[in-house]
Design an enzyme around this catalytic site. Structure first.
Site, mmCIF file in Angstrom:
data_model
loop_
_atom_site.group_PDB
_atom_site.id
_atom_site.type_symbol
_atom_site.label_atom_id
_atom_site.label_comp_id
_atom_site.label_asym_id
_atom_site.label_seq_id
_atom_site.Cartn_x
_atom_site.Cartn_y
_atom_site.Cartn_z
ATOM 1 N N ASP A 81 0.851 -1.197 0.000
ATOM 2 C CA ASP A 81 0.000 0.000 0.000
ATOM 3 C C ASP A 81 0.892 1.255 0.000
ATOM 4 O O ASP A 81 1.913 1.293 0.703
ATOM 5 C CB ASP A 81 -0.870 -0.042 1.266
ATOM 6 C CG ASP A 81 -1.977 0.986 1.256
ATOM 7 O OD1 ASP A 81 -2.355 1.452 0.164
ATOM 8 O OD2 ASP A 81 -2.488 1.316 2.355
ATOM 9 N N GLY A 213 -8.784 5.979 2.706
ATOM 10 C CA GLY A 213 -9.314 6.789 3.802
ATOM 11 C C GLY A 213 -10.669 6.321 4.265
ATOM 12 O O GLY A 213 -11.552 7.132 4.557
ATOM 13 N N ASN A 234 -9.869 0.867 1.472
ATOM 14 C CA ASN A 234 -8.736 0.766 2.401
ATOM 15 C C ASN A 234 -9.126 1.311 3.765
ATOM 16 O O ASN A 234 -9.682 2.412 3.860
ATOM 17 C CB ASN A 234 -7.559 1.597 1.883
ATOM 18 C CG ASN A 234 -6.906 1.009 0.657
ATOM 19 O OD1 ASN A 234 -7.520 0.215 -0.052
ATOM 20 N ND2 ASN A 234 -5.680 1.389 0.409
ATOM 21 N N VAL A 235 -8.802 0.532 4.793
ATOM 22 C CA VAL A 235 -9.099 0.968 6.162
ATOM 23 C C VAL A 235 -7.881 0.679 7.041
ATOM 24 O O VAL A 235 -7.336 -0.427 7.010
ATOM 25 C CB VAL A 235 -10.328 0.217 6.745
ATOM 26 C CG1 VAL A 235 -10.664 0.754 8.135
ATOM 27 C CG2 VAL A 235 -11.539 0.319 5.828
ATOM 28 N N THR A 237 -6.967 3.334 10.228
ATOM 29 C CA THR A 237 -7.131 4.011 11.527
ATOM 30 C C THR A 237 -8.231 3.370 12.380
ATOM 31 O O THR A 237 -8.062 3.201 13.593
ATOM 32 C CB THR A 237 -7.453 5.502 11.296
ATOM 33 O OG1 THR A 237 -6.465 6.037 10.418
ATOM 34 C CG2 THR A 237 -7.438 6.280 12.590
HETATM 35 P P1 13P Z 1 -7.698 5.360 7.010
HETATM 36 O O1 13P Z 1 -6.595 5.256 8.020
HETATM 37 O O2 13P Z 1 -8.343 6.692 6.970
HETATM 38 O O3 13P Z 1 -8.675 4.243 7.135
HETATM 39 O O4 13P Z 1 -7.020 5.207 5.568
HETATM 40 C C1 13P Z 1 -6.411 3.978 5.251
HETATM 41 C C2 13P Z 1 -5.873 4.009 3.862
HETATM 42 O O5 13P Z 1 -6.409 4.626 2.969
HETATM 43 C C3 13P Z 1 -4.663 3.212 3.618
HETATM 44 O O6 13P Z 1 -4.281 3.220 2.300
#
Ligand code: 13P
Length: 282
Positions: A81, A213, A234-235, A237
């Site tokens: 990533d 995000g 994508n997750v 956080t």
């Molecule tokens: P978040 O941390 O906002 O979930 O984003 C993760 C991300 O896009 C990793 O590529």
């Protein structure tokens, strides 16, 4: 079993759902993501972000993902990533990642095209698929329920349809991360997603679309994205927050127990997202 994201996306696009791409940062998070996918019988894209190299090197991350992914009963793809430089992304291809991202989205268009094309030519020759990003998904400064009035007309960071068509033709990229209103990390309020732009991009581009995000983006927004044109979300956080929430308020004297409780929190959050995104029709 290990597969490429290409095979996963063919199915998800046909059936209209998104696959979760959770970022792992250590052996526990990697293991928990695979176990959770197995429990629900759904595919998962194990993602390792180059920016997390102080926790794991790109080599260590691959070794872990391979260990858990190869013996998994469900399809698992191993994805680099946010590859930040061409050299590291090529190295990831050589090492055995089944999918890589080159992120030159903060660079001028021509530089983004040049870096993405160089990676695509190299990766494709090795049977590896490539994601790139056009229209920068940053950290903050997007339109949310809290600042709508102030920023409503500012769509300059969103991915433009004609530019995206040209980008895909010029680079031969396999999937594209698009900017439609999300940003990395947490928001004040809920982001306002430009669904019209998403539909236009979906209808104009021949390749799968990716949303970065995912954390804190709002369930309605995410479910709509997953069923209206985004193939991968994508997750990161939110999994770290779920881990912290699971151990909050406890006076731990046992580190081992604390880690297991944190992992259980991560598992519940991932299950929630698999279901919300209809992954594999979970
Ligand atoms: P978040 O941390 O906002 O979930 O984003 C993760 C991300 O896009 C990793 O590529």
């Amino acid at each position: 079993m290990l597969v490429t994201t290409k095979e996963m996306f063919e199915k998800s696009r046909k059936e209209g759902y998104a696959i979760v791409a959770p970022d792992f940062w250590d052996s526990n998070s990697c293991k928990v993501y695979v176990e959770t996918a197995e429990e629900l019988g759904v595919p998962v894209i194990l993602s390792f972000a180059q920016a997390h190299s102080e926790m794991l090197s790109v080599e260590e991350a691959l070794a872990l993902a391979k260990f858990y992914g190869e013996k998994a009963s469900v399809p698992v793809a191993i994805h680099l990533d946010h590859g930040l430089d061409v050299e590291t992304v090529k190295k990831a291809v050589d090492l055995g990642y089944t999918s890589v991202m080159i992120d030159a989205s903060s660079q001028p268009y021509e530089v983004n095209v040049a870096r993405t094309k160089e990676v695509c030519d190299y990766a494709h020759a090795h049977g590896v698929v490539v994601e790139a990003e056009l229209g920068h998904v940053g950290s903050g400064d997007v339109i949310t329920s809290e600042n709508k009035e102030a920023l409503t007309d500012d769509k300059s960071i969103y991915t433009e349809v004609e530019m995206a068509k040209q980008f895909v033709e010029e680079t031969g990229v396999d999937s594209l991360a698009v900017s439609i209103g999300t940003s990395h990390g947490l928001y004040k309020g809920t982001p306002v997603i430009d669904f019209d732009r998403l539909h236009e991009l979906r209808d104009a581009l021949p390749i799968p679309l990716v949303l970065h995000g995912g954390s804190g983006s709002g369930d309605d927004n995410l479910e709509r994205c997953a069923t209206e044109g985004i193939s991968k979300i994508n997750v990161f956080t939110d999994f770290t927050i779920a881990a912290l929430d699971a151990i909050k308020g406890e006076e731990y004297i046992n580190l081992y127990k604390m880690i297991l409780d944190a992992d259980a929190g991560i598992k519940e959050k991932l299950k929630y997202y698999f279901r919300l995104f209809h992954t594999g029709k979970a």
